[in-house]
Design a protein around this motif. Sequence first.
Motif, mmCIF file in Angstrom:
data_model
loop_
_atom_site.group_PDB
_atom_site.id
_atom_site.type_symbol
_atom_site.label_atom_id
_atom_site.label_comp_id
_atom_site.label_asym_id
_atom_site.label_seq_id
_atom_site.Cartn_x
_atom_site.Cartn_y
_atom_site.Cartn_z
ATOM 1 N N ALA A 244 0.830 -1.211 0.000
ATOM 2 C CA ALA A 244 0.000 0.000 0.000
ATOM 3 C C ALA A 244 0.859 1.253 0.000
ATOM 4 C CB ALA A 244 -0.940 -0.013 1.203
ATOM 5 N N GLY A 245 1.916 1.272 -0.825
ATOM 6 C CA GLY A 245 2.669 2.511 -1.060
ATOM 7 C C GLY A 245 1.914 3.328 -2.104
ATOM 8 N N ALA A 246 2.543 4.415 -2.565
ATOM 9 C CA ALA A 246 1.885 5.266 -3.556
ATOM 10 C C ALA A 246 1.481 4.453 -4.781
ATOM 11 C CB ALA A 246 2.832 6.394 -3.964
ATOM 12 N N GLY A 247 2.394 3.578 -5.235
ATOM 13 C CA GLY A 247 2.118 2.785 -6.438
ATOM 14 C C GLY A 247 0.896 1.903 -6.262
ATOM 15 N N GLY A 248 0.857 1.159 -5.146
ATOM 16 C CA GLY A 248 -0.249 0.233 -4.905
ATOM 17 C C GLY A 248 -1.565 0.966 -4.694
ATOM 18 N N LEU A 249 -1.519 2.048 -3.908
ATOM 19 C CA LEU A 249 -2.765 2.770 -3.601
ATOM 20 C C LEU A 249 -3.364 3.404 -4.847
ATOM 21 C CD1 LEU A 249 -1.888 4.576 -0.241
ATOM 22 C CD2 LEU A 249 -3.468 2.671 -0.579
ATOM 23 N N LEU A 250 -2.492 3.990 -5.673
ATOM 24 C CA LEU A 250 -3.020 4.680 -6.856
ATOM 25 C C LEU A 250 -3.501 3.676 -7.903
ATOM 26 C CD1 LEU A 250 -0.447 7.605 -7.007
ATOM 27 C CD2 LEU A 250 -2.812 7.693 -6.211
ATOM 28 N N THR A 251 -2.817 2.523 -7.970
ATOM 29 C CA THR A 251 -3.286 1.464 -8.871
ATOM 30 C C THR A 251 -4.674 1.012 -8.428
ATOM 31 O OG1 THR A 251 -1.018 0.717 -9.152
ATOM 32 C CG2 THR A 251 -2.729 -0.844 -9.775
ATOM 33 N N ALA A 252 -4.820 0.811 -7.106
ATOM 34 C CA ALA A 252 -6.112 0.365 -6.578
ATOM 35 C C ALA A 252 -7.189 1.423 -6.817
ATOM 36 C CB ALA A 252 -5.977 0.071 -5.085
ATOM 37 N N LEU A 253 -6.806 2.690 -6.662
ATOM 38 C CA LEU A 253 -7.766 3.782 -6.876
ATOM 39 C C LEU A 253 -8.299 3.748 -8.309
ATOM 40 C CD1 LEU A 253 -8.983 6.571 -5.912
ATOM 41 C CD2 LEU A 253 -6.957 7.617 -6.922
ATOM 42 N N ALA A 254 -7.369 3.620 -9.263
ATOM 43 C CA ALA A 254 -7.781 3.638 -10.674
ATOM 44 C C ALA A 254 -8.623 2.408 -11.002
ATOM 45 C CB ALA A 254 -6.547 3.695 -11.568
ATOM 46 N N LEU A 255 -8.178 1.241 -10.515
ATOM 47 C CA LEU A 255 -8.920 0.014 -10.846
ATOM 48 C C LEU A 255 -10.313 0.031 -10.236
ATOM 49 C CD1 LEU A 255 -6.077 -2.621 -10.423
ATOM 50 C CD2 LEU A 255 -7.283 -2.066 -12.535
ATOM 51 N N SER A 256 -10.421 0.511 -8.986
ATOM 52 C CA SER A 256 -11.760 0.498 -8.388
ATOM 53 C C SER A 256 -12.654 1.530 -9.064
ATOM 54 C CB SER A 256 -11.716 0.653 -6.870
ATOM 55 O OG SER A 256 -10.985 1.776 -6.534
ATOM 56 N N ALA A 257 -12.063 2.662 -9.499
ATOM 57 C CA ALA A 257 -12.876 3.642 -10.235
ATOM 58 C C ALA A 257 -13.358 3.055 -11.561
ATOM 59 C CB ALA A 257 -12.070 4.907 -10.487
#
Length: 233
Positions: free
Chosen positions: A21-34
């Motif tokens: 859950a670093g910047a990379g993981g969080l932002l990937t998750a943000l985009a995928l869930s959106a």
Amino acid sequence: MQEISLDQVDPSEYDVIVAGAGAGGLLTALALSAEGKKVLVIEKGDRVGGVWHGYWVDGFRVDQGLHVITRVTRGAFVRFLKTYLSPPPEFILHDGWDFRVHDKTGTIPSSIGETLRWPLAGWRGRLGLVKIGAKIKTMKLEEMKKYKDISFFEFMQSRGATHQVTLDVMQSAIYMAAGVPITQASAYESLRTLKDTDKESSKLGSAKRLLLGSHDYDEGYVIGGMEGLVKRV
Ligand SMILES: Cc1cc2nc3c(=O)[nH]c(=O)nc-3n(C[C@H](O)[C@H](O)[C@H](O)COP(=O)(O)OP(=O)(O)OC[C@H]3O[C@@H](n4cnc5c(N)ncnc54)[C@H](O)[C@@H]3O)c2cc1C
């Protein structure tokens, strides 16, 4: 975002599992869930954000890791945040970097002229910086790929750029961007960072940038700091 412990997780319920859950993981998750995916982020530490977090010193907030955003008016990272966070975060530009060597402070030189007049180094250091700076700013992105397997320190050695001031300045710049010393930083990534453009430019364009400095400078902070952004993600 909902927090759950691992023993309650049924992986088959998720479309995507992100490790970290670093910047990379969080932002990937943000985009995928959106985009409609059900995402599980697994974090081995006891907080989210990775190197992207902050702390307080004497009433001042210090952001560590990703805190200054390069190309804040034009870059992909800002476009990404504006696409996936509503309302989008707001940014504030800063006017440049200061460098401190013992008790002297100066801005980072952006042209040959400024480097030759730089008050923080002796003439050998300034010449060393001009030489390696000119090489990096005019290097083609294609040529940089040759240096994928060596450290930035090894690159500097291969160019004879071993004057201590030159190494110290590069060390500061690279540490700020990558969080590791030049002996560990990839030469390819360091060269791309220092060239500071992903566009190839003509010899004339590069020479102009070297002589007059770059006018593309637009770095900034997110208002509310990075931790505020992590909380919103
Ligand atoms: C001092 C410093 C200053 C910086 N300044 C800037 C800056 O101004 N601008 C900029 O753009 N960038 C800057 N950076 C770089 C930027 O902060 C990082 O590139 C970025 O935050 C890295 O994010 P990441 O998700 O890739 O990795 P990390 O933040 O390292 O996150 C990885 C996460 O994965 C977790 N993890 C690891 N292994 C596992 C596992 N097996 N299972 C589960 N979880 C795991 C870790 O605990 C961690 O939380 C800076 C870096 C540093 C150190």
